[in-house]
Motif scaffolding. Structure first.
Motif, PDB file in Angstrom:
ATOM      1  N   CYS B  32      -3.508   6.008  -5.520  1.00  0.00           N
ATOM      2  CA  CYS B  32      -4.000   7.087  -4.659  1.00  0.00           C
ATOM      3  C   CYS B  32      -5.471   7.330  -4.963  1.00  0.00           C
ATOM      4  CB  CYS B  32      -3.172   8.340  -4.889  1.00  0.00           C
ATOM      5  SG  CYS B  32      -3.090   8.819  -6.611  1.00  0.00           S
ATOM      6  N   LYS B  33      -6.018   8.397  -4.449  1.00  0.00           N
ATOM      7  CA  LYS B  33      -7.417   8.700  -4.740  1.00  0.00           C
ATOM      8  C   LYS B  33      -7.578   8.931  -6.239  1.00  0.00           C
ATOM      9  CE  LYS B  33      -8.634  10.772  -0.354  1.00  0.00           C
ATOM     10  NZ  LYS B  33      -9.137  11.960   0.353  1.00  0.00           N
ATOM     11  N   LYS B  66      -0.878   8.997   1.975  1.00  0.00           N
ATOM     12  CA  LYS B  66      -1.867   9.264   0.933  1.00  0.00           C
ATOM     13  C   LYS B  66      -1.882   8.166  -0.136  1.00  0.00           C
ATOM     14  CE  LYS B  66      -1.153  14.186   1.314  1.00  0.00           C
ATOM     15  NZ  LYS B  66      -0.638  15.366   0.596  1.00  0.00           N
ATOM     16  N   TYR B  67      -0.824   7.396  -0.180  1.00  0.00           N
ATOM     17  CA  TYR B  67      -0.685   6.451  -1.281  1.00  0.00           C
ATOM     18  C   TYR B  67      -0.851   5.026  -0.803  1.00  0.00           C
ATOM     19  CZ  TYR B  67       1.094  10.632  -3.365  1.00  0.00           C
ATOM     20  OH  TYR B  67       1.213  11.918  -3.804  1.00  0.00           O
TER      21      TYR B  67
END
Lengths: 240, 154
Positions: B32-33, B66-67
């Motif tokens: 992720c981020k 998001k992932y």
């Protein structure tokens, strides 16, 4: 399409089964089941897990080096397609597999044969040890005592006392089978490790008494056989 | 090589003796981020970054989730620059037939999809052949050039 071998247990991994793991040193590990994968993750050595092929081959439980294994070896050189070659290979696959199976099973059966001998020896020893359950040690004692007194007194007087002792010990050893010898040697090893020191005189006496009893039983067994033979001879003479 | 996770590292069975148990979610090893990623090609920037001990950090994932997952395009900061990369292997367990890797691997790529390096050192999942082809079709950039510099497939 390729049927791989599980890294841990060496079972075949068919397409659609198992998992692959790539380590940072670019080594690829294929697993047939999560069982193998988890063992690997727990950092277990497959050569120590008794159910894996690598353990069995390492410890001589299975056929290790054989010409039939050469056929399965991985070759990284691609072969140009040739119909004849392909058909002959396919037709020979069955025969190769059957030969390998026969050789592998032979290895296993040879191992089992050894076990048979060992078990027989163990059984014989058990019988000898607990012969009292089958045949009373007192059977034919009185008769035997009478006979020994007559014979041995006559014979043994002619022999020197040293030799007398020798003959008695020889009589004991003659009765022994290979199995008994093995067992006795094993026991001797055990007793040599322990330094037995008798604290009381009573213990000594007991042990010596037991040894004496054993000798008596052995002598009696000897004598019983002889008495049986004598009976046969008498019968034969009567028939004649 | 390592990655900072949003969720806690402790296993859910954390129990304090004599008092209430604290529940935490499992470590998910998701990409992720803020996750740091291991560069797997021989591009100059990538090499320098890995040598420094400051591997590239993901700042944006080009997917609706998001992932990140193997084959996703990703925005990455390397040595103070922003570059695009493609995730080539995840530590997390992916879908069936996609192998699991020991670290989150990525290959640096430019906007047209052509890789910055000339060779990829780690093995690459064959699953990418299908996925990158799909990606290139929709966007006009050719991401399958990656596969031509790969040395080994898994």
């Amino acid at each position: 399409m390729r049927i791989d071998r599980c890294y841990f247990c060496s079972f075949p991994v068919y397409p659609g089964h198992g998992t692959t793991f790539v380590r940072n040193d670019c080594k690829i590990f294929k697993f047939c089941t999560s069982k193998c994968r988890k063992n690997f993750q727990h950092k277990r050595n497959p050569r120590k897990a008794r159910w894996t092929k690598s353990f069995r081959k390492l410890n001589g439980k299975e056929l290790t080096s054989d010409a039939t294994f050469e056929f399965e070896r991985r070759r990284n050189i691609p072969i140009k397609y040739n119909r004849e070659k392909w058909s002959t290979v396919v037709s020979n696959l069955e025969t190769i597999a059957s030969i390998r199976h026969k050789r592998e099973s032979k290895v296993v059966l040879d191992r089992l044969k050894v076990d048979k001998k060992v078990k027989l020896a163990q059984a014989k020893f058990l019988v000898r040890k607990h012969i009292a359950v089958i045949k009373s040690p007192a059977a034919g004692l009185k008769l035997a005592k009478k006979v020994t007194k007559k014979d041995t007194e006559e014979e043994m007087d002619e022999v020197e006392p040293k030799k007398q002792a020798e003959l008695r010990t020889n009589a004991e050893t003659l009765l022994d089978d290979e199995d008994d010898v093995i067992v006795r040697q094993h026991k001797a090893k055990k007793s040599s490790k322990k330094n037995v020191q008798f604290e009381d005189d009573d213990e000594e006496e007991e042990v010596s008494a037991q040894a004496g009893e054993k000798r008596k039983i052995l002598e009696n067994m000897d004598v019983d056989e002889d008495s049986d033979n004598r009976e046969d001879e008498e019968e034969e003479s009567d028939d004649e | 090589m390592f990655s900072l996770k949003k969720c806690c590292r402790i296993t859910p069975q954390l129990q304090v003796v004599g008092s209430r148990s604290v529940h935490c979610s499992y470590t998910t090893r998701q990409v992720c981020k803020m996750t740091r990623v291991r560069v797997v090609d021989n591009s100059e920037i990538g090499k320098a970054a890995m040598l420094d001990g400051k591997p590239p950090k993901i700042i944006h994932i080009y997917s609706k989730i998001k992932y990140g997952v193997t084959g996703d395009k990703v925005l990455v900061t390397v040595k103070g620059e922003m570059k695009k990369a493609i995730i080539v292997g995840c530590h997390q367990e992916q879908k069936a037939f996609i192998p699991k890797f020991d670290s989150n691997n990525a290959v640096l790529v430019d906007e047209n999809g052509s890789p910055l390096g000339t060779r990829i050192l780690a093995p690459i999942p064959t699953f990418l052949r299908k996925k990158l082809k799909e990606m290139s079709r929709s966007k006009g950039a050719d991401y399958t050039k990656l596969l031509s510099i790969a040395t080994r497939y898994v």
